[in-house]
Design a protein around this motif. Structure first.
Motif, PDB file in Angstrom:
ATOM      1  N   ARG A 133       0.834  -1.204   0.000  1.00 29.46           N
ATOM      2  CA  ARG A 133       0.000   0.000   0.000  1.00 29.46           C
ATOM      3  C   ARG A 133       0.868   1.253   0.000  1.00 29.46           C
ATOM      4  NH1 ARG A 133      -3.540  -1.490   5.037  1.00 29.46           N
ATOM      5  NH2 ARG A 133      -1.545  -2.440   5.530  1.00 29.46           N
TER       6      ARG A 133
ATOM      7  N   GLU B 258      -7.575   1.327  -3.321  1.00 34.38           N
ATOM      8  CA  GLU B 258      -6.499   2.167  -2.801  1.00 34.38           C
ATOM      9  C   GLU B 258      -5.312   2.134  -3.753  1.00 34.38           C
ATOM     10  OE1 GLU B 258      -6.341   1.441   1.861  1.00 34.38           O
ATOM     11  OE2 GLU B 258      -6.339  -0.430   0.717  1.00 34.38           O
TER      12      GLU B 258
ATOM     13  N   ASP C 294       0.010   4.203   0.840  1.00 31.98           N
ATOM     14  CA  ASP C 294      -0.265   5.033   2.009  1.00 31.98           C
ATOM     15  C   ASP C 294       0.243   4.445   3.323  1.00 31.98           C
ATOM     16  OD1 ASP C 294      -1.484   6.830   0.290  1.00 31.98           O
ATOM     17  OD2 ASP C 294      -3.483   5.986   0.605  1.00 31.98           O
TER      18      ASP C 294
END
Length: 159
Positions: free
Chosen positions: A109, A138, A111
């Motif tokens: 990910r 995402e 983030d």
């Protein structure tokens, strides 16, 4: 502190106390089933369990996707990994470096900076952002290690 790293057993995946961020897989918060744990431990590739004083601190491995050619690097870290993180990271990096797989990849990910950092620490390079990826749509990052075949042509800017 001694970090004991041995081959993983299915029960290890059910026993580990995962970090909260480790509960999310491709946008889904879920528990691993016994069948998934068995496939991870016994499936093609390799799987390792790291313990400190008998407590599981991490599970890592290379899940083979194409026999002898390609694998996915993965890791599940415990809430109490602490200082064992360095030994676990070094072990994963050695296993990736010593692997005969021509391609090893991981999707992390964007983030979650720790996921991106760990992929780099184990020897994978950022390759491409996957926008709107997974169940939560995402941004994810495809990280990879590519070992071209001897004498193979390469694409400019790529492996």
């Amino acid at each position: 502190m001694t970090v004991d790293i041995r081959p993983m057993h299915a029960d290890d995946a059910l026993e580990i106390q995962r970090q909260p961020s480790q509960r999310i897989q491709l946008g889904m918060d879920r528990e691993m089933t016994r069948e998934e744990a068995e496939a991870l431990a016994d499936g093609p590739g390799e799987a390792w369990c790291a313990r400190v004083d008998g407590r599981i601190v991490a599970l890592t491995g290379l899940r083979e996707t194409f026999p002898g050619v390609q694998a996915v690097a993965w890791a599940i870290l415990s809430t109490g990994i602490g200082a064992a993180h360095l030994a676990v990271t070094r072990h994963a990096r050695r296993r990736i470096a010593d692997s005969a797989y021509r391609r090893i990849e991981a999707i992390v990910r964007v983030d979650v900076p720790a996921e991106v950092a760990w992929a780099k620490l184990v020897g994978l390079a950022p390759a491409h952002v996957l926008h709107c990826f997974g169940a939560a749509s995402e941004p994810h990052l495809l990280c990879e290690l590519v070992r071209p075949a001897p004498g193979a042509a390469t694409i400019a800017g790529g492996g």
